[in-house]
Design an enzyme around this catalytic site. Sequence first.
Site, PDB file in Angstrom:
ATOM      1  N   ALA A  62       9.386  10.677  12.834  1.00  0.00           N
ATOM      2  CA  ALA A  62      10.154  10.168  13.966  1.00  0.00           C
ATOM      3  C   ALA A  62      10.509   8.713  13.679  1.00  0.00           C
ATOM      4  CB  ALA A  62       9.304  10.258  15.225  1.00  0.00           C
ATOM      5  N   GLY A 102       6.926  13.781  12.186  1.00  0.00           N
ATOM      6  CA  GLY A 102       7.911  14.707  12.758  1.00  0.00           C
ATOM      7  C   GLY A 102       8.607  15.525  11.679  1.00  0.00           C
ATOM      8  N   GLU A 105       6.430  18.294  10.891  1.00  0.00           N
ATOM      9  CA  GLU A 105       6.425  19.195  12.058  1.00  0.00           C
ATOM     10  C   GLU A 105       7.675  20.085  12.074  1.00  0.00           C
ATOM     11  OE1 GLU A 105       5.559  16.055  14.916  1.00  0.00           O
ATOM     12  OE2 GLU A 105       3.667  17.064  15.345  1.00  0.00           O
ATOM     13  N   GLU A 125       0.552   9.905  11.703  1.00  0.00           N
ATOM     14  CA  GLU A 125       0.703   9.249  13.006  1.00  0.00           C
ATOM     15  C   GLU A 125      -0.480   8.359  13.363  1.00  0.00           C
ATOM     16  OE1 GLU A 125       1.733  12.227  12.277  1.00  0.00           O
ATOM     17  OE2 GLU A 125       3.529  12.755  13.396  1.00  0.00           O
TER      18      GLU A 125
HETATM   19  N1  COA Z   1      10.790   5.052  11.415  1.00  0.00           N
HETATM   20  C1  COA Z   1      11.597   3.969  11.296  1.00  0.00           C
HETATM   21  N2  COA Z   1      11.757   3.284  10.153  1.00  0.00           N
HETATM   22  C2  COA Z   1      11.097   3.718   9.081  1.00  0.00           C
HETATM   23  C3  COA Z   1      10.253   4.837   9.114  1.00  0.00           C
HETATM   24  C4  COA Z   1      10.114   5.518  10.350  1.00  0.00           C
HETATM   25  N3  COA Z   1       9.340   6.603  10.470  1.00  0.00           N
HETATM   26  N4  COA Z   1       9.728   5.023   7.888  1.00  0.00           N
HETATM   27  C5  COA Z   1      10.242   4.060   7.113  1.00  0.00           C
HETATM   28  N5  COA Z   1      11.059   3.271   7.829  1.00  0.00           N
HETATM   29  C6  COA Z   1      11.850   2.129   7.351  1.00  0.00           C
HETATM   30  C7  COA Z   1      10.956   0.950   6.984  1.00  0.00           C
HETATM   31  O1  COA Z   1      10.691   0.133   8.103  1.00  0.00           O
HETATM   32  C8  COA Z   1      11.823   0.242   5.956  1.00  0.00           C
HETATM   33  O2  COA Z   1      12.809  -0.480   6.655  1.00  0.00           O
HETATM   34  P1  COA Z   1      13.326  -1.909   6.114  1.00  0.00           P
HETATM   35  O3  COA Z   1      13.899  -1.620   4.751  1.00  0.00           O
HETATM   36  O4  COA Z   1      14.305  -2.336   7.131  1.00  0.00           O
HETATM   37  O5  COA Z   1      12.108  -2.781   6.053  1.00  0.00           O
HETATM   38  C9  COA Z   1      12.539   1.385   5.241  1.00  0.00           C
HETATM   39  O6  COA Z   1      12.466   2.512   6.127  1.00  0.00           O
HETATM   40  C10 COA Z   1      11.896   1.791   3.925  1.00  0.00           C
HETATM   41  O7  COA Z   1      10.497   1.967   4.151  1.00  0.00           O
HETATM   42  P2  COA Z   1       9.402   1.455   3.111  1.00  0.00           P
HETATM   43  O8  COA Z   1       8.088   1.696   3.748  1.00  0.00           O
HETATM   44  O9  COA Z   1       9.723   0.068   2.668  1.00  0.00           O
HETATM   45  O10 COA Z   1       9.660   2.452   1.903  1.00  0.00           O
HETATM   46  P3  COA Z   1       8.613   3.105   0.928  1.00  0.00           P
HETATM   47  O11 COA Z   1       9.407   3.904  -0.031  1.00  0.00           O
HETATM   48  O12 COA Z   1       7.680   2.055   0.407  1.00  0.00           O
HETATM   49  O13 COA Z   1       7.715   4.094   1.829  1.00  0.00           O
HETATM   50  C11 COA Z   1       7.336   5.811   3.476  1.00  0.00           C
HETATM   51  C12 COA Z   1       8.307   5.208   2.430  1.00  0.00           C
HETATM   52  C13 COA Z   1       8.048   6.926   4.167  1.00  0.00           C
HETATM   53  C14 COA Z   1       6.079   6.341   2.773  1.00  0.00           C
HETATM   54  C15 COA Z   1       6.897   4.713   4.466  1.00  0.00           C
HETATM   55  O14 COA Z   1       8.043   4.073   4.963  1.00  0.00           O
HETATM   56  C16 COA Z   1       6.136   5.237   5.651  1.00  0.00           C
HETATM   57  O15 COA Z   1       4.934   5.448   5.559  1.00  0.00           O
HETATM   58  N6  COA Z   1       6.824   5.421   6.780  1.00  0.00           N
HETATM   59  C17 COA Z   1       6.190   5.827   8.025  1.00  0.00           C
HETATM   60  C18 COA Z   1       5.898   7.291   8.015  1.00  0.00           C
HETATM   61  C19 COA Z   1       5.270   7.720   9.303  1.00  0.00           C
HETATM   62  O16 COA Z   1       4.325   7.147   9.790  1.00  0.00           O
HETATM   63  N7  COA Z   1       5.812   8.778   9.857  1.00  0.00           N
HETATM   64  C20 COA Z   1       5.299   9.321  11.089  1.00  0.00           C
HETATM   65  C21 COA Z   1       6.064   8.793  12.212  1.00  0.00           C
HETATM   66  S1  COA Z   1       5.917   9.926  13.551  1.00  0.00           S
END
Ligand code: COA
Length: 718
Positions: A62, A102, A105, A125
């Site tokens: 999400a 999400g 999911e 999460e």
């Molecule tokens: N919602 C909003 N923005 C998100 C996001 C999310 N779920 N996941 C990543 N982003 C954004 C980051 O803030 C970053 O933005 P920026 O470039 O403006 O700073 C960009 O996407 C890239 O993310 P980054 O973490 O720098 O890339 P990465 O390749 O190192 O890691 C992930 C990728 C997906 C592993 C990591 O971003 C992550 O763990 N995201 C959250 C996942 C999560 O918790 N999902 C469950 C949510 S319900």
Amino acid sequence: MPQVSLEREGRVAVIVIDNPPVNALSPGIAEGVIDIFRAMEADSGIDAMVIIGAGRSFIAGADIRYFGKGAKRLGLGDRVSDLIDLGSKPVVAAIHGYALGGGLEYALACHYRIARSDARLGLPEVLIGAIPGGGGTQRLPRLIGPAAALDIILSGRHVPAVEAHSLGLVDALVEPQQDLRSAAVAFALGVAATRPLPCLRNRPVPAEPAALARLFSDAREGLARKAREQQVPRQCLLAVEAGCTLPFDEGLREEWRLFHEIESSTEARALRYAFFAEREAAKLPDMPAAGAVPGQDAAREVRSLAVIGAGTMGGGIAMSAADAGLQVRLYDATPEALVRGMDSIRRNYGISVERGKLTQAQSLERIARIGSAASLDELADCDAVVEAVFEDLDVKRQVFARLDAIMKPDALLLTNTSAIDVDLIASATARPHSVAGAHFFSPANVMKLLEIVRCDATSAATLKATVQLGRSLRKTCVVVRNGEGFLTSRSRTPLTTEAMILLEEGALPEQIDRVMTDFGYPMGPFAVSDLVGLDIGHAVRVARAKADPDFRKLPVPDRLVEMGRLGQKTGAGWYRYEAGRRTPLADPEMTALIGAMAAQLGTGGKSFTDAQILHRLLFSSVNECCHILQEGRIYRASDIDVAWLHGFGFPRFRGGLMFWADTLGAAAIAQQVSRWHAELGPRWAPAPLLLEAARTGLALREIKPMLQPMALDAVAND
Ligand code: COA
């Protein structure tokens, strides 16, 4: 603009989600998927569907930016995850990159999942202050069993696709060189006629009631021990328990209720804040725009790293680089020290193998990346060098003068000093624009923080390349201006000082440590001091007392050093240790000594509540951080929080020092600091910025004091 599009491949509908960079589920995406899904359900020309992500990922979850903001959401029963598995045609999730939160999911609601073997799947999460709210806590236990599901949900870990396949979470794997989309379409055609469709909502949880009861009671006990103060993991546990004990639709309702209950809590806000603060910290807003300085935009990628000094710090840095795939050359002034350093690296990798963290082959591969250098000249062609020798300015200046003479022209020259003025080190070279501080934390191969110190002359290209190097070492980087104690030591010193002064007033080490571990720290300041060695702080105090005649002496730790109680390494410090053990044990001898010294100083005899101890320690650092901000030494206040989370073990569920301070309010803190100023003396003088925040209601964590813009002439010289 987020996009969901339909592409037809014969009788298979491919639904493509395209929302760079990671396909987070921003508003509009779910509606887009549902519209296409419904249309394809009704389309007699379609037998099966595939859901796939464009770009580098399936779906990373999400969109966290909308959490806790009251954004409009689809209600229970109308969500993608509520609809797909009720459909009449098979839907296949085609996963590459990340399928998280999400995103997983969505995939769990699909009838089948195929994944590239290098993909990662998870429900993280818990790490961002939420619970999986789209059926994840209900479907995952049905698919892979409650124990494996609980492990994935409570740890938030990213499960490698190969492991996910062995758990039954993924039906088929696709090699990275194969085309995932065509494989998914072929898979969908293969199952197009299968009926009944595998649908997790109809599947019972594979576990006996007695085993389930045991699993949840053990998990509850584990949380009571490890996460006593935290609500989010508890909510996750409750949701999985509902998934395993209630009928599917009732469990889904309970999950949705728990999701909403936690979403706006302070803990949830703290964890989301920490996520974005970490990403913000890597940004350098005052760099010249691309193209502003001719020839300066090319990335200076570091592939080989020289490390000078094979002690604990240098060895840890070498391991960190080898872990990240860099070629390393390790040097020490004497061959014996180099041999000792290499032996200790091999021993540390051996321990990782014993603990099952690495395979024997992986450890050998990493060790093979670390070569030893018999002379400094052998480091000359490395892309970067990190100096980690004894903390002595003259020694470091000699090393840098030598590096200046031998290193290739565009090499990064980095010092790991934790306290010495980096400008003075840089001035030993004719290329101070190539010099910066790279302050690692011990053990350097484990601790995530890298404090990057920017000198007056450090060029934009050097700074960018150093941050890039830090990121490639998988560190969380915080950039600070050169100055005494940089950000980390300077902001933490008031805390440790106050802890020592509290002893003079009647508190005991074990009492103070207990308050801090109750707050959520993994260790209290006295246990840390025993681990690091009391002689380290003593040496810093001696140097500071020499430079400042008004320096506040700390007689209690000084006395321990005189007695040879240096901490774990001497078997006794603030605590006593049994031979070969690292568990701190309260020591009656210390209680008597501290009591006697307090009586002698005439300051003892007070008793303290937990809140008084906590506030004395943390408010002193909050006040210092306000000075640091006012002096413009960092880019933004949230960088302090990132540094405290990753350098000092500040509890993540509290967001960080400044986030936590804001939960009390600058006004309340300023009032208490002013009271202590009157009572305890000048070290408590309130910082002007703290008083201003108290007056204006400004949130401390939102203060943005930009560093001075990079001097373009320094860039041009680079
Ligand atoms: N919602 C909003 N923005 C998100 C996001 C999310 N779920 N996941 C990543 N982003 C954004 C980051 O803030 C970053 O933005 P920026 O470039 O403006 O700073 C960009 O996407 C890239 O993310 P980054 O973490 O720098 O890339 P990465 O390749 O190192 O890691 C992930 C990728 C997906 C592993 C990591 O971003 C992550 O763990 N995201 C959250 C996942 C999560 O918790 N999902 C469950 C949510 S319900």
